[in-house]
Design a protein around this motif. Structure first.
Motif, PDB file in Angstrom:
ATOM      1  N   HIS A  93      72.649  15.690  69.634  1.00 31.95           N
ATOM      2  CA  HIS A  93      71.658  15.554  68.386  1.00 31.95           C
ATOM      3  C   HIS A  93      70.833  14.423  68.657  1.00 31.95           C
ATOM      4  O   HIS A  93      69.705  14.386  68.432  1.00 31.95           O
ATOM      5  N   THR A  94      71.383  13.312  68.865  1.00 37.05           N
ATOM      6  CA  THR A  94      70.631  12.003  68.997  1.00 37.05           C
ATOM      7  C   THR A  94      69.764  12.152  70.172  1.00 37.05           C
ATOM      8  O   THR A  94      68.561  11.506  70.159  1.00 37.05           O
ATOM      9  N   ARG A  95      70.469  12.784  71.376  1.00 40.27           N
ATOM     10  CA  ARG A  95      69.305  12.858  72.451  1.00 40.27           C
ATOM     11  C   ARG A  95      68.109  13.922  72.159  1.00 40.27           C
ATOM     12  O   ARG A  95      67.234  14.046  72.828  1.00 40.27           O
ATOM     13  N   PHE A  96      68.455  15.050  71.416  1.00 40.77           N
ATOM     14  CA  PHE A  96      67.535  15.864  71.089  1.00 40.77           C
ATOM     15  C   PHE A  96      66.269  15.432  70.091  1.00 40.77           C
ATOM     16  O   PHE A  96      65.371  15.960  70.435  1.00 40.77           O
ATOM     17  N   LEU A  97      66.698  14.515  69.261  1.00 36.94           N
ATOM     18  CA  LEU A  97      65.424  13.914  68.416  1.00 36.94           C
ATOM     19  C   LEU A  97      64.314  13.658  69.202  1.00 36.94           C
ATOM     20  O   LEU A  97      63.287  13.912  68.796  1.00 36.94           O
ATOM     21  N   PRO A  98      64.104  12.632  69.881  1.00 36.63           N
ATOM     22  CA  PRO A  98      63.149  12.382  70.647  1.00 36.63           C
ATOM     23  C   PRO A  98      62.392  13.524  71.324  1.00 36.63           C
ATOM     24  O   PRO A  98      61.279  13.737  71.594  1.00 36.63           O
ATOM     25  N   LEU A  99      63.064  14.469  72.057  1.00 35.92           N
ATOM     26  CA  LEU A  99      62.736  15.730  72.734  1.00 35.92           C
ATOM     27  C   LEU A  99      61.946  16.598  71.705  1.00 35.92           C
ATOM     28  O   LEU A  99      60.952  17.101  71.864  1.00 35.92           O
ATOM     29  N   ASN A 100      62.567  16.531  70.471  1.00 39.24           N
ATOM     30  CA  ASN A 100      61.952  17.306  69.360  1.00 39.24           C
ATOM     31  C   ASN A 100      60.356  16.923  68.954  1.00 39.24           C
ATOM     32  O   ASN A 100      59.643  17.718  68.775  1.00 39.24           O
ATOM     33  N   LYS A 101      60.304  15.616  68.785  1.00 35.68           N
ATOM     34  CA  LYS A 101      59.012  14.748  68.774  1.00 35.68           C
ATOM     35  C   LYS A 101      57.886  15.318  69.985  1.00 35.68           C
ATOM     36  O   LYS A 101      57.046  15.761  69.579  1.00 35.68           O
ATOM     37  N   ARG A 102      58.777  15.218  71.112  1.00 36.26           N
ATOM     38  CA  ARG A 102      57.700  15.735  72.180  1.00 36.26           C
ATOM     39  C   ARG A 102      57.227  17.173  72.189  1.00 36.26           C
ATOM     40  O   ARG A 102      56.034  17.530  72.262  1.00 36.26           O
ATOM     41  N   ASP A 144      64.819  18.806  80.424  1.00 41.32           N
ATOM     42  CA  ASP A 144      65.574  17.649  79.689  1.00 41.32           C
ATOM     43  C   ASP A 144      66.427  18.558  78.606  1.00 41.32           C
ATOM     44  O   ASP A 144      67.517  17.921  78.366  1.00 41.32           O
ATOM     45  N   LEU A 145      66.234  19.498  78.156  1.00 38.55           N
ATOM     46  CA  LEU A 145      66.949  20.289  77.329  1.00 38.55           C
ATOM     47  C   LEU A 145      68.348  20.764  77.746  1.00 38.55           C
ATOM     48  O   LEU A 145      69.370  20.476  77.063  1.00 38.55           O
ATOM     49  N   ALA A 146      68.295  20.933  79.060  1.00 39.45           N
ATOM     50  CA  ALA A 146      69.696  21.520  79.576  1.00 39.45           C
ATOM     51  C   ALA A 146      70.657  20.252  79.783  1.00 39.45           C
ATOM     52  O   ALA A 146      71.726  20.408  79.412  1.00 39.45           O
ATOM     53  N   ALA A 147      69.939  18.838  79.938  1.00 40.55           N
ATOM     54  CA  ALA A 147      70.822  17.910  80.059  1.00 40.55           C
ATOM     55  C   ALA A 147      71.522  17.686  78.585  1.00 40.55           C
ATOM     56  O   ALA A 147      72.647  16.968  78.516  1.00 40.55           O
ATOM     57  N   VAL A 148      70.730  17.915  77.512  1.00 38.46           N
ATOM     58  CA  VAL A 148      71.256  17.727  76.393  1.00 38.46           C
ATOM     59  C   VAL A 148      72.291  18.740  75.831  1.00 38.46           C
ATOM     60  O   VAL A 148      73.204  18.382  75.160  1.00 38.46           O
ATOM     61  N   THR A 149      71.874  19.906  76.051  1.00 34.99           N
ATOM     62  CA  THR A 149      73.012  21.210  75.680  1.00 34.99           C
ATOM     63  C   THR A 149      74.168  21.201  76.441  1.00 34.99           C
ATOM     64  O   THR A 149      75.177  22.067  76.037  1.00 34.99           O
ATOM     65  N   ASP A 150      74.136  20.842  77.636  1.00 32.89           N
ATOM     66  CA  ASP A 150      75.323  21.310  78.783  1.00 32.89           C
ATOM     67  C   ASP A 150      76.317  20.497  78.043  1.00 32.89           C
ATOM     68  O   ASP A 150      77.589  21.262  78.388  1.00 32.89           O
ATOM     69  N   PRO A 151      76.651  19.437  77.767  1.00 35.16           N
ATOM     70  CA  PRO A 151      77.894  18.661  77.478  1.00 35.16           C
ATOM     71  C   PRO A 151      78.557  19.393  76.353  1.00 35.16           C
ATOM     72  O   PRO A 151      79.654  19.828  76.506  1.00 35.16           O
ATOM     73  N   PRO A 152      77.880  19.789  75.237  1.00 37.56           N
ATOM     74  CA  PRO A 152      78.469  20.079  74.049  1.00 37.56           C
ATOM     75  C   PRO A 152      78.688  21.673  74.298  1.00 37.56           C
ATOM     76  O   PRO A 152      79.869  22.020  73.706  1.00 37.56           O
ATOM     77  N   ALA A 153      77.878  22.336  75.129  1.00 34.84           N
ATOM     78  CA  ALA A 153      78.425  23.700  75.320  1.00 34.84           C
ATOM     79  C   ALA A 153      79.728  23.752  76.217  1.00 34.84           C
ATOM     80  O   ALA A 153      80.501  24.896  76.253  1.00 34.84           O
TER      81      ALA A 153
END
Length: 212
Positions: A93-102, A144-153
Motif C-alpha cells: 500500500h505504501t508503494r502503491f500511493l505514489p503510483l496512484n498519483k501518477r 511498476d504495479l507488478a513489483a508492488v503486487t507480487d510480494p503480497p500475492a
C-alpha cells in the motif's frame, strides 16, 4: 510456501467491497467460485444485514451495508494475522500511493487534451503523439504495479492477478480498442486499478480519503 487461499465465505463478502455493485456472476468469476454457491451465501449475508440487493433493469446487484463493511474488514484483519501477511500488504500500500498519483495524472491526460484557449478541452484522440505518450506511461505503470503486487500475492492468493489483468487490458488498447483504458463496462486498466486500491484499503481497514 504456497499463498494462502481465502475461504469462500470471506471472498463472497469481500467481492461487493472490491467490485462495487456486483452480480453473483462477477463475484464468482473474480474469485473462481461456483455461482450458485455465491448466490446462496449472499442470501445468507443479506439475512445477517451485511449485504443489500438492488435491481438494475433486468439484473440484480449486491453491495455491502455499513455492518457488512465492518464485518469484511474484521475478516480481512483476521486473515492478515493468520497468514502473517500484514507487513507485506502495508508495504504494498505504501508503494502503491505514489503510483496512484501518477495513474491519476495519466488518466486525466487520456481524457483531456488542453489547448491554449481551452485548458479542459476533451481529448479527441487525434493527436497521435499525445496519446502515445499516455500509453507509454500506462505501460510503465503496469511494470511498476507488478513489483508492488507480487510480494503480497505470494502470501494471499486473492491479491494475485491484478498486474496481469492490467497488462491484458493494455494489450487490448495496443490492438486498437481504446475502451480498455478507462471504460467501466470492461475490465479496463482504470477498473483494475480502482479495484486493487479498494482491495488494499479494505484489507488494511483504511477509510478512503484517510490515506496519508
Amino acid at each position: 510456501m504456497p499463498a494462502h487461499v481465502s475461504v469462500p465465505d470471506d471472498l463472497v463478502l469481500h467481492g461487493p467491497r472490491v467490485l462495487g455493485f456486483a452480480s453473483p456472476g462477477r463475484i464468482a468469476d473474480r474469485f473462481g467460485l461456483d455461482r450458485d454457491e455465491v448466490e446462496d451465501r449472499l442470501l445468507e449475508f443479506a439475512a445477517r444485514g451485511w449485504v443489500v440487493h438492488t435491481r438494475f433493469a433486468d439484473s440484480g446487484r449486491w453491495s455491502l451495508t455499513e455492518a457488512g463493511r465492518v464485518e469484511d474488514e474484521r475478516r480481512m484483519a483476521a486473515e492478515l494475522e493468520l497468514t502473517g501477511a500484514r507487513e507485506h500488504v502495508v508495504e504494498a500500500h505504501t508503494r502503491f500511493l505514489p503510483l496512484n498519483k501518477r495513474f491519476g495524472k495519466v488518466c486525466t491526460d487520456w481524457q483531456l487534451r488542453p489547448t491554449r484557449t481551452e485548458p479542459l478541452a476533451a481529448n479527441d484522440h487525434t493527436d497521435w503523439r499525445w496519446d502515445e505518450r499516455v500509453l507509454r506511461a500506462l505501460a510503465t505503470l503496469g511494470r511498476d504495479l507488478a513489483a508492488v503486487t507480487d510480494p503480497p500475492a505470494r502470501c494471499l492468493q486473492r491479491l494475485d492477478g491484478y498486474s496481469d489483468r492490467y497488462l491484458a487490458a493494455l494489450a487490448r488498447v495496443d490492438h486498437g480498442d481504446r475502451r480498455w483504458v478507462d471504460s467501466p463496462e470492461v475490465d479496463s486498466c482504470h477498473r483494475v486499478w480502482i479495484q486493487l486500491h479498494e482491495d488494499l484499503l479494505a484489507t488494511l481497514g483504511i477509510a478512503r480519503g484517510a490515506e496519508g
